[in-house]
Scaffold this motif. Structure first.
Motif, short mmCIF file in Angstrom:
data_model
loop_
_atom_site.label_atom_id
_atom_site.label_comp_id
_atom_site.label_asym_id
_atom_site.label_seq_id
_atom_site.Cartn_x
_atom_site.Cartn_y
_atom_site.Cartn_z
N ASN A 32 -11.26 -4.52 12.04
CA ASN A 32 -10.90 -4.63 10.62
C ASN A 32 -10.79 -6.07 10.11
OD1 ASN A 32 -10.96 -2.23 9.32
ND2 ASN A 32 -8.75 -1.93 9.17
N GLN A 79 0.83 -1.21 0.00
CA GLN A 79 0.00 0.00 0.00
C GLN A 79 0.86 1.26 0.00
OE1 GLN A 79 -4.35 -1.07 1.43
NE2 GLN A 79 -3.06 -0.54 3.17
N GLN A 128 -3.70 2.80 -1.46
CA GLN A 128 -4.63 2.05 -0.61
C GLN A 128 -5.49 1.08 -1.41
OE1 GLN A 128 -4.58 2.45 2.73
NE2 GLN A 128 -6.21 0.97 3.10
N ASP A 135 -9.00 -1.54 -1.26
CA ASP A 135 -10.31 -1.47 -0.60
C ASP A 135 -10.58 -2.66 0.30
OD1 ASP A 135 -11.58 0.93 -1.99
OD2 ASP A 135 -10.91 -0.26 -3.70
N ILE A 158 -6.09 -2.91 6.69
CA ILE A 158 -7.08 -2.91 5.60
C ILE A 158 -8.26 -3.76 6.04
CG2 ILE A 158 -5.93 -4.95 4.56
CD1 ILE A 158 -6.68 -3.91 1.81
N HIS A 159 -9.46 -3.46 5.55
CA HIS A 159 -10.63 -4.29 5.89
C HIS A 159 -10.39 -5.70 5.34
CE1 HIS A 159 -15.23 -5.10 5.70
NE2 HIS A 159 -14.63 -5.73 6.68
N THR A 160 -10.34 -6.68 6.25
CA THR A 160 -9.97 -8.05 5.90
C THR A 160 -11.16 -8.99 6.12
OG1 THR A 160 -7.71 -7.58 6.60
CG2 THR A 160 -8.32 -9.90 6.41
#
Length: 529
Positions: free
Chosen positions: A94, A29, A34, A36, A67-69
């Protein structure tokens, strides 16, 4: 369209190496901006004390995923304890567990279907396994919607069985890799991207189509990608980055664009093979495609019947065309390449009528491995030049019906005898007289796109590159190709339509072969080096 594009990362089995994964994501990143979403397939949790300690840092909030995982559930009994609910929940800030199976639709409209764990081999199913009921509950609401075209992404822990068919080969033992139920799931859900893990291997299959060319409306292609485990010592790829615009936001014409390297669908088999495989429980009616006619006839030849790529199969009886076979008449051989060879046709229409044949045992052009196709094309190009130097056109045809070993017949037709249009018309007219509809294949369409392995067909290629195709339905005149070329309209040698009427003595054949060998030498790429 730009603002609807999502940047997604997918990784294979994390196995508790959370710091390694998230540090790698941070590096990516930092370098390229970044993303999503991060999707994790396979086993997310590990079985060691070290991985347990790492997890506690994320669970308590001491560390946070960058990051949204989204993760799949347990793929082994040892990690079931980390998933408090089968319905999915937040595991840490997250980090979201998607659930046992379902469809996740993001705010953007991106649709992700998922199934956690492995296929259950017994009832009641262990907590880390899915059952046919799970798959049915996932598939039914989607496919019963008349507007359903497929899902954007499918996540499974296990590979689909046979995904390598008609494509490039993975570095796994294909005899015991994957499961038929996941293959059936992928076939029904038509994902644009399908990710899996648990085999410890990285494999990106060539994209495959979800429709039959010229028989169904064009649909989007699917890509299958398997990922290795995080920080594996062999440094196999475990992280995959891609951009995707949700299907619902795309113009249909954009969605169905076909890349050049697209292949046949690996899950489309004949009804006979499906019966042998048994039911998968995905569909209450288990509706399957009907068996390809004459499949029984075509599957006798080693590679017939839609089997995957790999080494050529073995003929079931003596084969006159396998180069290693004692039955092959070696005095007819003109040139030998790495994968193919050229031979004088026995009882040929003209003195320089030849056959292009694979050295190994393949039944038809559509079953050839890519390197064999490449060399066959080289032979065709060499023959084109050879015949052109003699003032002749190059016409080739193949009959994949009641034949065990692929024979591509290549016949020279003198330029002053007829135009290419006349040849095309002669094939069309004679086919019409036999109640057969010869179809023209579009210029950039490959034969493999129309005829999956196991399909009986007749195929002609003209010197302009135009191609004619007939899918054999019931009976087919075995000498059809020869009859058309021998007809009054073309070569005007009707007495030579049947090769058995044109037999020569061994000495005559040897003389013809020697003459052709010498004449073809300047065009023979196999003699280079």
């Amino acid at each position: 369209m730009g603002d609807q594009t999502l940047r997604v990362l997918t990784c294979g089995d994390v196995q508790g190496k959370f710091n390694d994964l998230f540090n790698r994501v941070r590096t990516i990143q930092k370098k390229s901006g970044q993303f999503d979403l991060l999707l994790c397939v396979g086993d997310f949790f590990g079985k060691t004390e070290e991985s347990e300690a790492e997890w506690q840092e994320y669970k308590t909030g001491a560390k946070k995923a960058p990051i949204h995982t989204c993760v799949l559930g347990a793929a082994s009994q040892a990690t079931v304890k980390y998933f408090p609910s089968a319905d999915g929940c937040e595991l840490a800030e997250n980090i979201t567990y998607l659930g046992r199976r379902g469809v996740f639709t993001g705010a953007s409209g991106l649709q992700i279907a998922y199934v956690s764990g492995r296929e259950a081999l017994q009832e009641p199913a262990p907590a880390h396994c899915f059952t046919p009921k799970d798959l049915l509950a996932l598939v039914a609401p989607l496919v019963n919607n008349s507007k359903f075209r497929g899902v954007d992404i499918l996540l499974t822990s296990q590979w689909p069985r046979g995904v390598w068919q008609f494509g490039n080969n993975p570095e796994v033992n294909t005899k015991c890799c994957g499961t038929a139920s996941v293959a059936n799931l992928a076939d029904k859900l038509k994902p644009r991207y399908h990710f899996a893990a648990v085999e410890g291997a990285h494999y990106e299959r060539l994209p495959y189509r979800n429709h039959m060319v010229l028989q169904e409306n064009a649909q989007h292609v699917s890509r299958f990608i398997a990922l290795a485990s995080v920080s594996n010592p062999a440094k196999k790829k475990y992280l995959y980055a891609f951009n995707i615009v949700p299907m619902k936001s795309m113009e249909p014409s954009e969605l169905v664009k076909q890349p050049q390297d697209v292949t046949e669908n690996p899950y489309r088999r004949s009804g006979k093979e499906k019966l042998q495989r048994g039911k998968t429980g995905l569909d209450p009616a288990e509706e399957e495609e009907p068996a390809a006619q004459f499949f029984f006839d075509l599957s006798r030849g080693g590679r017939g019947g839609g089997r995957g790529q790999g080494g050529p199969g073995d003929p079931t009886g003596p084969c006159w065309f396998c180069l290693a076979s004692p039955q092959v008449e070696k005095h007819l051989v003109i040139s030998i390449g790495t994968h193919c060879y050229l031979a004088l046709a026995k009882g040929g229409l003209t003195p320089f009528h030849v056959l292009v044949l694979p050295i190994g045992h393949y039944q038809s052009v559509v079953e050839l491995a890519s390197e064999v196709v490449e060399e066959m094309d080289k032979y065709k190009a060499a023959l084109h030049k050879f015949y052109k130097s003699r003032g002749e056109r190059c016409i080739s045809f193949e009959r994949n019906y009641r034949s065990q070993h692929l024979q591509l017949q290549v016949v020279p037709v003198p330029l002053d005898k007829c135009a290419t249009e006349d040849i095309k018309e002669a094939f069309m007219v004679q086919a019409g007289e036999q109640q057969m509809e010869l179809m023209e294949i579009p210029e950039h369409t490959d034969l493999k796109q129309i005829a999956p392995p196991g399909t009986p067909y007749f195929y002609v290629e003209l010197d302009t590159g135009e191609k004619l195709y007939y899918r054999i339905q019931k009976h087919f005149p075995l000498q059809f190709g020869r009859e058309v070329l021998a007809s009054e309209a073309l070569l005007n040698i009707p007495a030579r339509a049947d090769w058995k009427e044109c037999k020569q003595t061994r000495e005559e054949e040897e003389q013809c072969s020697a003459t052709l060998r010498d004449a073809f030498k300047p065009f023979d790429f196999a003699l280079e080096d």
